[in-house]
Design a protein around this motif. Structure first.
Motif, PDB file in Angstrom:
ATOM      1  N   UNK A 111      65.397  43.406  49.847  1.00 20.71           N
ATOM      2  CA  UNK A 111      64.356  43.572  48.641  1.00 20.71           C
ATOM      3  C   UNK A 111      63.257  42.600  49.229  1.00 20.71           C
ATOM      4  N   UNK A 112      63.481  41.513  49.607  1.00 20.19           N
ATOM      5  CA  UNK A 112      62.162  40.575  49.829  1.00 20.19           C
ATOM      6  C   UNK A 112      61.529  41.105  51.296  1.00 20.19           C
ATOM      7  N   UNK A 113      62.247  41.659  52.095  1.00 22.92           N
ATOM      8  CA  UNK A 113      61.757  42.092  53.537  1.00 22.92           C
ATOM      9  C   UNK A 113      60.906  43.360  52.909  1.00 22.92           C
ATOM     10  N   UNK A 114      61.388  44.121  51.950  1.00 19.98           N
ATOM     11  CA  UNK A 114      60.681  45.459  51.735  1.00 19.98           C
ATOM     12  C   UNK A 114      59.565  45.310  51.074  1.00 19.98           C
ATOM     13  N   UNK A 115      59.437  44.242  50.246  1.00 23.15           N
ATOM     14  CA  UNK A 115      58.108  43.928  49.714  1.00 23.15           C
ATOM     15  C   UNK A 115      57.205  43.232  50.457  1.00 23.15           C
ATOM     16  N   UNK A 116      57.670  42.727  51.481  1.00 18.83           N
ATOM     17  CA  UNK A 116      56.807  41.961  52.549  1.00 18.83           C
ATOM     18  C   UNK A 116      56.298  43.033  53.247  1.00 18.83           C
ATOM     19  N   UNK A 117      57.057  44.051  53.509  1.00 25.25           N
ATOM     20  CA  UNK A 117      56.489  45.388  54.459  1.00 25.25           C
ATOM     21  C   UNK A 117      55.311  46.004  53.421  1.00 25.25           C
ATOM     22  N   UNK A 118      55.630  46.028  52.137  1.00 25.53           N
ATOM     23  CA  UNK A 118      54.467  46.728  51.279  1.00 25.53           C
ATOM     24  C   UNK A 118      53.293  45.844  51.193  1.00 25.53           C
ATOM     25  N   UNK A 119      53.404  44.679  51.235  1.00 26.51           N
ATOM     26  CA  UNK A 119      52.394  43.812  51.068  1.00 26.51           C
ATOM     27  C   UNK A 119      51.440  43.978  52.492  1.00 26.51           C
ATOM     28  N   UNK A 120      52.057  44.010  53.721  1.00 26.81           N
ATOM     29  CA  UNK A 120      51.354  44.051  54.761  1.00 26.81           C
ATOM     30  C   UNK A 120      50.789  45.498  55.039  1.00 26.81           C
ATOM     31  N   UNK A 121      51.553  46.523  54.373  1.00 25.54           N
ATOM     32  CA  UNK A 121      50.778  47.942  54.480  1.00 25.54           C
ATOM     33  C   UNK A 121      49.463  47.936  53.634  1.00 25.54           C
ATOM     34  N   UNK A 122      49.681  47.057  52.660  1.00 25.99           N
ATOM     35  CA  UNK A 122      48.393  46.926  51.775  1.00 25.99           C
ATOM     36  C   UNK A 122      47.219  46.284  52.415  1.00 25.99           C
ATOM     37  N   UNK A 123      47.626  45.138  52.998  1.00 27.93           N
ATOM     38  CA  UNK A 123      46.650  44.410  53.999  1.00 27.93           C
ATOM     39  C   UNK A 123      45.929  45.235  55.077  1.00 27.93           C
ATOM     40  N   UNK A 124      46.921  46.036  55.950  1.00 27.87           N
ATOM     41  CA  UNK A 124      46.555  46.853  56.880  1.00 27.87           C
ATOM     42  C   UNK A 124      45.526  47.820  56.328  1.00 27.87           C
ATOM     43  N   UNK A 125      45.747  48.373  55.085  1.00 25.80           N
ATOM     44  CA  UNK A 125      44.973  49.531  54.440  1.00 25.80           C
ATOM     45  C   UNK A 125      43.605  48.877  54.187  1.00 25.80           C
ATOM     46  N   UNK A 126      43.578  47.799  53.818  1.00 21.11           N
ATOM     47  CA  UNK A 126      42.336  47.094  53.183  1.00 21.11           C
ATOM     48  C   UNK A 126      41.502  46.610  54.475  1.00 21.11           C
ATOM     49  N   UNK A 127      42.074  46.181  55.639  1.00 17.72           N
ATOM     50  CA  UNK A 127      41.351  45.621  56.565  1.00 17.72           C
ATOM     51  C   UNK A 127      41.296  46.615  57.761  1.00 17.72           C
ATOM     52  N   UNK A 128      41.979  47.599  57.775  1.00 15.03           N
ATOM     53  CA  UNK A 128      41.987  48.791  58.716  1.00 15.03           C
ATOM     54  C   UNK A 128      42.225  48.101  60.143  1.00 15.03           C
ATOM     55  N   UNK A 129      43.203  47.198  60.009  1.00 18.81           N
ATOM     56  CA  UNK A 129      43.502  46.358  61.283  1.00 18.81           C
ATOM     57  C   UNK A 129      44.948  46.483  61.450  1.00 18.81           C
ATOM     58  N   UNK A 130      45.460  46.858  62.557  1.00 25.29           N
ATOM     59  CA  UNK A 130      46.937  47.079  62.622  1.00 25.29           C
ATOM     60  C   UNK A 130      47.817  45.582  62.409  1.00 25.29           C
ATOM     61  N   UNK A 131      47.033  44.506  62.729  1.00 22.45           N
ATOM     62  CA  UNK A 131      47.698  43.371  62.182  1.00 22.45           C
ATOM     63  C   UNK A 131      47.533  42.881  61.071  1.00 22.45           C
ATOM     64  N   UNK A 132      46.845  43.636  60.010  1.00 20.00           N
ATOM     65  CA  UNK A 132      46.790  43.352  58.723  1.00 20.00           C
ATOM     66  C   UNK A 132      46.212  42.057  58.359  1.00 20.00           C
ATOM     67  N   UNK A 133      46.821  41.128  57.875  1.00 12.65           N
ATOM     68  CA  UNK A 133      46.279  39.559  57.630  1.00 12.65           C
ATOM     69  C   UNK A 133      45.887  38.781  58.725  1.00 12.65           C
ATOM     70  N   UNK A 134      46.544  38.929  59.895  1.00  8.96           N
ATOM     71  CA  UNK A 134      46.322  38.093  61.009  1.00  8.96           C
ATOM     72  C   UNK A 134      44.964  37.613  61.436  1.00  8.96           C
ATOM     73  N   UNK A 135      43.869  38.810  61.456  1.00 10.95           N
ATOM     74  CA  UNK A 135      42.814  38.284  61.775  1.00 10.95           C
ATOM     75  C   UNK A 135      41.897  37.540  61.139  1.00 10.95           C
ATOM     76  N   UNK A 136      42.385  37.179  59.825  1.00  7.08           N
ATOM     77  CA  UNK A 136      41.583  36.270  58.925  1.00  7.08           C
ATOM     78  C   UNK A 136      41.660  34.970  59.294  1.00  7.08           C
TER      79      UNK A 136
END
Length: 136
Positions: A111-136
């Motif tokens: 459950x926690x891993x799935x929710x983490x995947x969802x959070x990363x997908x949201x960040x990827x969508x917001x940044x349009x960067x395949x690394x999501x939050x990592x570029x920040x």
């Protein structure tokens, strides 16, 4: 003349629909995941599963409509390909979180891993960067 030029309201309507469905899907999944951890019967009831499938089907259709409208291609855009790979991982983890995992600890981890995947997908969508939050 493009579709967006002919119907400028279409993109915002699809985008907001997609985001609303993401919220509904994640809310229902989270509730079902917690219910599964607490061994509640309602989690696997037909009407709850049907609601989940309907929301996720509408969500997928809204996403595909956005791809077509904006002429995105996951084979040429790494951020979109990343989201699709994570979507498959999210679905698999979700299946284990709700019914396939054999222990409560495994269900919680999935459950926690799935929710983490969802959070990363949201960040990827917001940044349009395949690394999501990592570029920040």
């Amino acid at each position: 003349m493009t579709v967006i030029e002919q119907a400028p309201w279409l993109y915002p309507a699809l985008l907001w629909t997609h985001m609303l469905l993401v919220g509904l899907s994640l809310s229902l999944f989270s509730a079902r995941g917690l219910g599964a951890l607490w061994q509640q019967d309602w989690v696997m009831r037909r009407e709850v599963r049907l609601a989940s499938v309907m929301i996720d089907t509408l969500l997928l259709n809204a996403g595909i409509s956005l791809w077509v409208l904006l002429q995105h291609n996951p084979l040429h855009e790494a951020w979109l390909a990343s989201k699709l790979v994570l979507l498959v991982v999210y679905v698999m983890l979700g299946s284990f979180a709700l019914k396939r995992a054999r222990s409560q600890g495994a269900r919680l981890a999935c459950l926690l891993a799935a929710l983490l995947c969802a959070a990363v997908m949201v960040m990827i969508a917001r940044t349009r960067d395949p690394l999501g939050w990592l570029p920040f």
